[in-house]
Design a protein around this motif. Sequence first.
Motif, PDB file in Angstrom:
ATOM      1  N   ALA B 154       0.842  -1.193   0.000  1.00 21.75           N
ATOM      2  CA  ALA B 154       0.000   0.000   0.000  1.00 21.75           C
ATOM      3  C   ALA B 154       0.880   1.248   0.000  1.00 21.75           C
ATOM      4  O   ALA B 154       1.809   1.353   0.802  1.00 21.75           O
ATOM      5  CB  ALA B 154      -0.905  -0.002   1.228  1.00 21.75           C
ATOM      6  N   ASP B 156       0.105   4.307   0.910  1.00 16.51           N
ATOM      7  CA  ASP B 156      -0.064   5.097   2.135  1.00 16.51           C
ATOM      8  C   ASP B 156       0.742   4.499   3.295  1.00 16.51           C
ATOM      9  O   ASP B 156       1.408   5.227   4.037  1.00 16.51           O
ATOM     10  CB  ASP B 156      -1.554   5.232   2.482  1.00 16.51           C
ATOM     11  CG  ASP B 156      -2.297   3.909   2.483  1.00 16.51           C
ATOM     12  OD1 ASP B 156      -1.937   2.997   1.712  1.00 16.51           O
ATOM     13  OD2 ASP B 156      -3.258   3.777   3.267  1.00 16.51           O
ATOM     14  N   SER B 200      -3.490   6.680  -2.898  1.00 20.82           N
ATOM     15  CA  SER B 200      -3.531   5.256  -2.525  1.00 20.82           C
ATOM     16  C   SER B 200      -4.889   4.642  -2.829  1.00 20.82           C
ATOM     17  O   SER B 200      -5.917   5.319  -2.842  1.00 20.82           O
ATOM     18  CB  SER B 200      -3.208   5.093  -1.043  1.00 20.82           C
ATOM     19  OG  SER B 200      -4.286   5.567  -0.249  1.00 20.82           O
ATOM     20  N   ILE B 201      -4.880   3.338  -3.040  1.00 14.95           N
ATOM     21  CA  ILE B 201      -6.126   2.607  -3.268  1.00 14.95           C
ATOM     22  C   ILE B 201      -7.038   2.738  -2.050  1.00 14.95           C
ATOM     23  O   ILE B 201      -8.276   2.777  -2.187  1.00 14.95           O
ATOM     24  CB  ILE B 201      -5.823   1.127  -3.615  1.00 14.95           C
ATOM     25  CG1 ILE B 201      -7.098   0.342  -3.940  1.00 14.95           C
ATOM     26  CG2 ILE B 201      -5.102   0.419  -2.503  1.00 14.95           C
ATOM     27  CD1 ILE B 201      -7.604   0.568  -5.313  1.00 14.95           C
ATOM     28  N   ALA B 202      -6.443   2.828  -0.865  1.00 13.52           N
ATOM     29  CA  ALA B 202      -7.251   2.963   0.359  1.00 13.52           C
ATOM     30  C   ALA B 202      -8.080   4.246   0.316  1.00 13.52           C
ATOM     31  O   ALA B 202      -9.267   4.250   0.663  1.00 13.52           O
ATOM     32  CB  ALA B 202      -6.342   2.952   1.590  1.00 13.52           C
TER      33      ALA B 202
END
Lengths: 254, 254
Positions: B154, B156, B200-202
């Motif tokens: 990730a 992030d 980020s994907i988050a």
Amino acid sequence: MNQPTSKRLRVDLLPQPELTYPDVVLVVDVIRATTTATAFLEAGASAIYTAASLEQARAFKDHDVVIAGEEGGLMPAGFDYGNSPREALEAKVTGKTVVMATTNGTRAAHLAATTAKHVLLASLYNAHAAARLAHELATEEVAILCAGAGGKVALDDTYTAGVLAEFIQLMGLYDLQDGTLIALATRRTYPDPLEPLSLSIAAQSLQRVGLEADVPFCAQIAASPAVPMLEGRVGDALIFRRYQPQRTTASGED
Amino acid sequence: MNQPTSKRLRVDLLPQPELTYPDVVLVVDVIRATTTATAFLEAGASAIYTAASLEQARAFKDHDVVIAGEEGGLMPAGFDYGNSPREALEAKVTGKTVVMATTNGTRAAHLAATTAKHVLLASLYNAHAAARLAHELATEEVAILCAGAGGKVALDDTYTAGVLAEFIQLMGLYDLQDGTLIALATRRTYPDPLEPLSLSIAAQSLQRVGLEADVPFCAQIAASPAVPMLEGRVGDALIFRRYQPQRTTASGED
Ligand SMILES: [Ca+2]
Ligand SMILES: [Ca+2]
Ligand SMILES: [Ca+2]
């Protein structure tokens, strides 16, 4: 003219059994397996078989093949070659099959092969050619799968993924993912490839066995146009051959 | 004066079952579990229990606890709170135990807890305090374990690991490893923490459920001195409490 549609450019910094690959995978084990496989093709080998273990590689001994690989960085007993790209490039392998047994790179290639449409072996050494071929083959995704080392991310592989990702981005529109941005950040932090490769745990392990001269070899960018491409299996081994653009004459396929 | 000896500063970008931790681990799930756990302590919670699943969290319902967590970013049925650090900071939890059930962060914390001497929850929000405490507790190694997302690294968490690693390097001599150099490269690529967190994907997942205002909260650096520290277990849940310097009143050390 078609509307350009963007494909995904994905970097996985570690092989994970739960990951699947729908399209093209560039497998990276820059120090040293994917560099060495390419060097064997440069030396004239007709095929690379990646065996899942030293024992499986030894099982090919009766056949007309040469066997290459490493155990703790060194050539295992009964093998013809180690895993050194310098040695591979000078090897007498014209027209021969080379059976390679390495650890991290083989595991990543076999993971990719379980689901991917196309599996290519990539390194800095063949970075331009591998990036271009991946871009040309992909219909939805180029994934760069780093081998890592012992369950940990590897600086050398992550850097190489960043170099490949930069080249691929030059050729088309791609959606980037978290792993891709991390690899690109790593690539941009080190202008000279020899620096991150030398700092990696992989290079430090080579130094301990006196093979540190392999590191500058692995740090050459785009010195080879050869791209090992998965073509099939023999037992548990994967068969890679040098990618040849298909000639679509009436009869001339190969 | 003693000769300074260097400890290892290690960053693992993904939890791997085979990894072991001999000393101190900073678990990072910056969007959002480790940020939210810290915010609950800031709001006065006396303990955070991290439950391994939503069901295990619900099993605490009869006790005098509040239950927080997420499923697809949102508060699960029957829970008191979601996994939002903004909400956690305003929560009425003084003196209470908060049972948290999240996915990636919990998995990483439980992996660390199987072998480590000390497990701390770290984020940008408590980065200074967490880095300082890890440095003070460590005798041989500080490991930063990123939760990642669905088997992938990730951006992030990797960025946050880089921020923590920078702080820790300011305090002492450390040997760096491949993962550490990748995290530092990522941190140096993005001067403003809001940029990598937003990419980020988050963060993209939060945006899809209208919770993108959590991202700037998670991007605050060192706004909290609270560090959740593992103190024990209850059933399969881990018990974290705010680290308090031990007062050894006879001599006044702390
Ligand atoms: Ca390697
Ligand atoms: Ca032979
Ligand atoms: Ca997360």
